[in-house]
Design an enzyme around this catalytic site. Structure first.
Site, PDB file in Angstrom:
ATOM      1  N   GLU A   4       0.871  -1.179   0.000  1.00  0.00           N
ATOM      2  CA  GLU A   4       0.000   0.000   0.000  1.00  0.00           C
ATOM      3  C   GLU A   4       0.908   1.229   0.000  1.00  0.00           C
ATOM      4  O   GLU A   4       1.578   1.518   0.993  1.00  0.00           O
ATOM      5  CB  GLU A   4      -0.900   0.017   1.234  1.00  0.00           C
TER       6      GLU A   4
ATOM      7  N   ARG B  27       0.640  10.313   0.822  1.00  0.00           N
ATOM      8  CA  ARG B  27       0.922  11.285   1.871  1.00  0.00           C
ATOM      9  C   ARG B  27       2.061  12.224   1.521  1.00  0.00           C
ATOM     10  O   ARG B  27       2.374  13.131   2.300  1.00  0.00           O
ATOM     11  CB  ARG B  27       1.267  10.554   3.181  1.00  0.00           C
TER      12      ARG B  27
ATOM     13  N   THR C 143      -4.378   5.882   1.587  1.00  0.00           N
ATOM     14  CA  THR C 143      -4.760   7.222   2.041  1.00  0.00           C
ATOM     15  C   THR C 143      -5.470   7.980   0.923  1.00  0.00           C
ATOM     16  O   THR C 143      -5.217   9.158   0.678  1.00  0.00           O
ATOM     17  CB  THR C 143      -3.540   8.028   2.561  1.00  0.00           C
TER      18      THR C 143
ATOM     19  N   LYS D 285     -11.084  -2.393   5.390  1.00  0.00           N
ATOM     20  CA  LYS D 285      -9.948  -2.067   6.251  1.00  0.00           C
ATOM     21  C   LYS D 285     -10.488  -1.584   7.592  1.00  0.00           C
ATOM     22  O   LYS D 285     -11.355  -0.707   7.637  1.00  0.00           O
ATOM     23  CB  LYS D 285      -9.121  -0.964   5.596  1.00  0.00           C
TER      24      LYS D 285
END
Length: 219
Positions: A47, A51, A75, A135
């Site tokens: 993943e 960011r 994210t 998740k």
């Protein structure tokens, strides 16, 4: 539901991974170094979080250079990012949470999705939309193993990828739960190792993580 058609792909992908390294990089060289170290250690699914400013370019670059490396964009916070990630070649999408407007867009996304949730109500809402693979984030902060065990009885069809606060020491306990398909973690890719280019430590820790998956599944 449209989403459910891709959830089998999502479950198969996460199940094959067992452990999903959660990575943040500041340069393309860092992205290449981390990816190769993880692959050498036996973790072929990652993943890559959005960011940092270079994240989207890193995603596209790694997909071109390492086509066998499965890369999820993490994210993901906006609808625009969904389209950008798909365009960059992401294999799947991961969100830390799933507000209603994002849920609608994720249902329509053309690639597998791992939508994030932190409570039973949120998870049931996602399940109703066709997402049976979700998740749980931040896992440790919202109850960790107790939460996961508590969900299994009333909602056994829900498969989870708990992420947040999991360590090498606790990974096996999480993976051993029947409703956990995969766990996310960053202990094998700490910021200081990435900044220092310590690919050997990342490779070795990734190898131990891969062995944890094998050991748990062989038990």
């Amino acid at each position: 539901m449209i989403a459910s058609k891709r959830q089998q792909q999502t479950e198969a992908l996460l199940s094959s991974a067992g452990i999903l390294p959660v990575v943040a990089v500041d340069t393309l060289d860092q992205a290449r170094g981390v990816a190769n170290a993880l692959l050498e250690g036996g973790l072929p699914v990652v993943e890559l979080t959005l960011r940092t400013p270079v994240a989207m370019e890193a995603l596209a670059t790694l997909k071109k250079e390492l086509p066998g490396f499965a890369i999820g964009a993490g994210t993901v916070l906006t609808i625009d990012q969904i389209g950008q990630c798909v365009g960059a070649g992401a294999d799947f999408l991961v969100t830390p949470g799933t507000p209603a407007h994002m849920a609608e867009a994720l249902v329509a996304a053309p690639i597998p999705v791992v939508p994030g949730a932190a409570s039973p109500t949120e998870l049931l809402t996602l399940l109703n939309l066709g997402f049976h693979v979700c998740k749980l984030f931040p896992a440790n902060a919202v109850g960790g193993l107790q939460m996961i065990k508590g969900l299994h009885g009333p909602v056994p069809q829900l498969k989870l990828c708990p992420t947040g606060g999991i360590t090498e020491a606790t990974a096996a306990d999480y993976l051993a739960q029947p409703n956990v398909v995969c766990i996310g973690g960053s202990w094998m890719v700490p910021k200081q190792w990435i900044t220092a280019g310590d690919w050997t430590s990342i490779r070795d820790t990734a190898a131990r993580a891969a062995q944890i998956v094998k050991d748990v599944r062989a038990a």
